[in-house]
Design a protein around this motif. Sequence first.
Motif, PDB file in Angstrom:
ATOM      1  N   THR A  27       0.868  -1.167   0.000  1.00  0.00           N
ATOM      2  CA  THR A  27       0.000   0.000   0.000  1.00  0.00           C
ATOM      3  C   THR A  27       0.913   1.228   0.000  1.00  0.00           C
ATOM      4  O   THR A  27       2.137   1.096   0.047  1.00  0.00           O
ATOM      5  CB  THR A  27      -0.902   0.028   1.248  1.00  0.00           C
ATOM      6  N   TYR A  78      -0.882   1.101  -3.940  1.00  0.00           N
ATOM      7  CA  TYR A  78      -1.759  -0.049  -4.121  1.00  0.00           C
ATOM      8  C   TYR A  78      -1.506  -0.688  -5.492  1.00  0.00           C
ATOM      9  O   TYR A  78      -1.166   0.009  -6.452  1.00  0.00           O
ATOM     10  CB  TYR A  78      -3.223   0.371  -4.009  1.00  0.00           C
ATOM     11  N   MET A  82      -5.840  -3.656  -8.922  1.00  0.00           N
ATOM     12  CA  MET A  82      -6.935  -3.434  -7.977  1.00  0.00           C
ATOM     13  C   MET A  82      -7.968  -2.451  -8.520  1.00  0.00           C
ATOM     14  O   MET A  82      -9.157  -2.529  -8.197  1.00  0.00           O
ATOM     15  CB  MET A  82      -6.349  -2.903  -6.666  1.00  0.00           C
ATOM     16  N   TYR A 174     -11.031  -2.515  -3.868  1.00  0.00           N
ATOM     17  CA  TYR A 174     -11.468  -3.122  -2.608  1.00  0.00           C
ATOM     18  C   TYR A 174     -10.265  -3.810  -1.972  1.00  0.00           C
ATOM     19  O   TYR A 174      -9.583  -4.610  -2.612  1.00  0.00           O
ATOM     20  CB  TYR A 174     -12.567  -4.141  -2.929  1.00  0.00           C
ATOM     21  N   VAL A 175      -9.968  -3.472  -0.715  1.00  0.00           N
ATOM     22  CA  VAL A 175      -8.795  -4.002  -0.015  1.00  0.00           C
ATOM     23  C   VAL A 175      -9.245  -4.777   1.214  1.00  0.00           C
ATOM     24  O   VAL A 175     -10.158  -4.359   1.936  1.00  0.00           O
ATOM     25  CB  VAL A 175      -7.843  -2.875   0.427  1.00  0.00           C
ATOM     26  N   CYS A 193     -12.032  -4.769   5.843  1.00  0.00           N
ATOM     27  CA  CYS A 193     -11.828  -4.299   4.467  1.00  0.00           C
ATOM     28  C   CYS A 193     -12.109  -2.811   4.373  1.00  0.00           C
ATOM     29  O   CYS A 193     -12.789  -2.228   5.220  1.00  0.00           O
ATOM     30  CB  CYS A 193     -12.704  -5.080   3.490  1.00  0.00           C
ATOM     31  N   ALA A 232      -2.629  -4.820   4.951  1.00  0.00           N
ATOM     32  CA  ALA A 232      -3.378  -5.287   3.791  1.00  0.00           C
ATOM     33  C   ALA A 232      -2.856  -6.649   3.346  1.00  0.00           C
ATOM     34  O   ALA A 232      -1.641  -6.829   3.182  1.00  0.00           O
ATOM     35  CB  ALA A 232      -3.267  -4.287   2.642  1.00  0.00           C
ATOM     36  N   HIS A 235      -6.617  -8.044  -2.360  1.00  0.00           N
ATOM     37  CA  HIS A 235      -7.523  -7.054  -2.931  1.00  0.00           C
ATOM     38  C   HIS A 235      -8.482  -7.693  -3.923  1.00  0.00           C
ATOM     39  O   HIS A 235      -8.260  -8.810  -4.396  1.00  0.00           O
ATOM     40  CB  HIS A 235      -6.736  -5.923  -3.612  1.00  0.00           C
ATOM     41  N   SER A 236      -9.556  -6.984  -4.205  1.00  0.00           N
ATOM     42  CA  SER A 236     -10.560  -7.318  -5.236  1.00  0.00           C
ATOM     43  C   SER A 236     -11.492  -8.447  -4.801  1.00  0.00           C
ATOM     44  O   SER A 236     -11.204  -9.219  -3.887  1.00  0.00           O
ATOM     45  CB  SER A 236      -9.891  -7.662  -6.566  1.00  0.00           C
TER      46      SER A 236
END
Length: 282
Positions: A27, A78, A82, A174-175, A193, A232, A235-236
């Motif tokens: 991130t 990021y 993503m 979306y993380v 999230c 984190a 993602h996704s």
Amino acid sequence: MSIFVNVTIQPDQEHGRKLLVPTGIPTPHQTPVSFKVEGGAVELSGEVSTGQMAALISPEAGKAVTVSYAFADGGSGYPEPMFQPRLNRFTRAANELVDDVRGLVDSSKDGHAAIEAIVNAVAEKFHYGHPEVRFNDGLDEVPYISCGLTEGSCVDINTYLIACLRAAGLEAGYVYGYFFPEEKNGTCVDGHCWVVTRHEGVVLEWDIAHHLKLGTREICCGLNPKPGHRVATAHSMGLSFSTLGIHETKLLGEPAWVSSDGKLASADLDIRCSIADEAVAA
């Protein structure tokens, strides 16, 4: 500062299943620098649409598995994939939802104002909770919530938010990861999230759920409106691991048991973190 996260997974109650575990993502704030596994043999499995890699762990019989992450301060940003829209049942907005969002955006002056308007409109539709039946369960698209308050977790709220932002043609991702509240002394019970937007090169982060838990629907950008530490891990939504027979599972943020037919099941987790300054970490 470095953050160390240890996730211990209790032995499986069913025979022959393996663990699928996200390995962490960068991130703007952190970089994953170490990933270790104790209690099992490890191979890697790739997600076909985002390029993310996950650890596939074969546990030693009767033993718990411990997964250890280390995250260092500072990051490259990021992952680019993503922000790329992928239509699936977790991200595809129903026509009514698209119409509602476009009406909201038309009244906004620019992209940044549109993002803020959408975020706050979504916050007005939810109260925080963990419903037995989610608002989009069994549907092939994200439905329009027309009136009243809908109970939803961070997953539910951000599913709706991502669908709204992308319906407006805005870049959003979306993380998933872990959040350790300040008052819990380095522990948490499950994942968390959040959503990231990008417009004209400006990246903003949004955590509606934490604002709602603090008793406000006036949402500001930025992480940790509720004090604590976060990392984190993935993602996704709508992820597929074709070699494992997994097709468009909603997400992979925590370790999950995977069977030979590609079905995922929750694992019994103990999640802890510790913080060290750079001198101690070195």
